[in-house]
Write an enzyme that holds these catalytic residues in place. Structure first.
Site: not given
Ligand SMILES: Cc1cc2nc3c(=O)[nH]c(=O)nc-3n(C[C@H](O)[C@H](O)[C@H](O)COP(=O)(O)O)c2cc1C
Length: 362
Positions: A63-64, A85, A110, A114, A139, A170, A173, A175-176, A214, A242-243, A265, A315
């Site tokens: 988120f941030d 991250t 998503n 990164f 992170n 981390n 992810s 996406n990398t 993570k 988890a991620n 979600g 998140y």
């Molecule tokens: C839009 C989005 C961006 C995310 N970016 C990162 C990230 O940069 N690094 C990371 O470790 N996890 C990232 N996550 C994963 C979340 O930290 C979390 O592990 C995951 O979404 C599961 O929790 P939730 O179901 O409450 O969203 C991202 C998730 C979302 C939805």
């Protein structure tokens, strides 16, 4: 009802990436304050890896990403926040669109990849922080074009250590390209040895900075066991489970369900809680587990804790339920604890782990 909660249905009409940027700006402008902070409820306090958390519900990474809004975020009554991250160098991420709402499923896909302002800028934004004003984890990840993955993780960890209450590595992810391969046993062992050494070099001898790993939810129970043993052997302080997932459960109803990327979600809840329980049981009290995935209110937070989480992160639900969510979860959790006759959160951690793990074997 706070202004920000009233605005939530309107924000959902906006493209999700733009809505995210608007939310960060609104936070920075002080528009998302949910009234004065309530006094912390002693029943919700948790001491985990040497840190005293006012409550167990944190904001998950992503988120941030670039540490722009951590100060106002801490005012939302979350127990802690995880920025990042952050990668060693700034990175634009994947082409847009790269984040999609699955409204009917209360989920998001998503493939940001990164996007972030880079470690230097992120750390500078944390530089003047008052350590007593809330718990901030950092992170870290690696750039997409990294040629020395363990080395780049270490490069990120060392300067982050002095500014972090805890660090998260981390490797999960989706996406990398290649990142999740670092979860394999031999790679992970080398990586953790490198980042722990970097953490020790960065933090110095007078301060302990817990380092967490993570992991992804898309892994076997055997690999969970290996990851836990390697983590303990390398003095990792905790594991975040988890991620996002690459799975697409049959239940998904939204038209965006086939977009590429990580799903988060509500539909991630069962899978991530199963892997959490596996991790908790494998760790057998030797390290704490942090549960993330599909937490959207007091009931799901309570279930995560009972499945084995010492702390919880969320998140996606924030996108649908708004910034009052942390307060609502904390109030609901305290009520549930009292109703069930528990004095503290600590008492319920893991009491349903066997049930969740067995359910996984179905
Ligand atoms: C839009 C989005 C961006 C995310 N970016 C990162 C990230 O940069 N690094 C990371 O470790 N996890 C990232 N996550 C994963 C979340 O930290 C979390 O592990 C995951 O979404 C599961 O929790 P939730 O179901 O409450 O969203 C991202 C998730 C979302 C939805």
């Amino acid at each position: 009802m706070p202004l920000a909660d009233l605005m939530m249905p309107l924000i959902r009409l906006v493209d999700p990436e733009r809505a995210h940027r608007l939310a960060i700006h609104a936070l920075k402008l002080g528009l998302v304050r949910d009234g004065p902070l309530a006094a912390a409820d002693p029943a919700l306090r948790m001491e985990v890896f040497g840190i005293d958390f006012p409550n167990p519900i944190g904001l998950a990474a992503g988120f941030d990403k670039s540490a722009e809004a951590w100060r106002p975020l801490l005012n939302l009554e979350c127990g802690f926040i995880e920025i990042g991250t952050l990668t060693p160098r700034p990175q634009a991420g994947n082409p847009r669109p790269r984040v999609f709402r699955l409204l009917e499923d209360q989920a998001v896909i998503n493939r940001y990849g990164f996007n972030n302002d880079g470690l230097d800028v992120g750390l500078r934004r944390l530089g003047d922080r008052d350590r007593n004003a809330g718990i901030v984890g950092i992170n870290v990840g690696i750039n997409k074009d990294s040629e020395n993955q363990a080395g780049d993780f270490a490069t990120a960890v060392e300067p982050a250590a002095p500014l972090a209450d805890y660090l998260t590595v981390n490797v999960s992810s989706p996406n990398t390209p290649g990142l999740r391969d670092l979860q394999a046993a031999d790679q992970l062992d080398k990586l953790l040895a490198a980042v722990i050494a970097a953490r020790d070099a960065g933090a110095g001898t007078d301060r302990h900075v817990p380092l967490l790993l993570k992991i992804a939810p898309d892994i076997s129970r055997d690999l969970v066991h290996e990851i836990v043993e390697i983590s303990i052997a390398n003095s990792v302080s905790g594991i975040i489970v988890a991620n996002t997932t690459l799975e697409r459960p049959d239940s998904l109803a939204s038209q965006n369900k086939d977009e590429a990327g990580g799903l988060s979600g509500a539909p991630l809840f069962d899978l991530s809680t199963k892997v959490l329980a596996w991790t908790y049981l494998a760790a057998a009290g030797r390290l704490p587990v942090i549960g993330a995935g599909g937490v959207d209110g007091p009931d799901s937070a309570y279930a995560k804790l009972r499945a084995g989480a010492s702390l919880v992160q969320l998140y996606t639900a924030l996108i649908y339920k708004g910034p009052g969510l942390f307060r609502a979860i904390n109030e609901g959790l305290a009520t549930r604890l009292r109703t069930d006759g528990h004095a503290t959160v600590q008492e319920i951690v893991g009491i349903d782990a066997e049930r969740w793990a067995d359910r996984a074997a179905d």
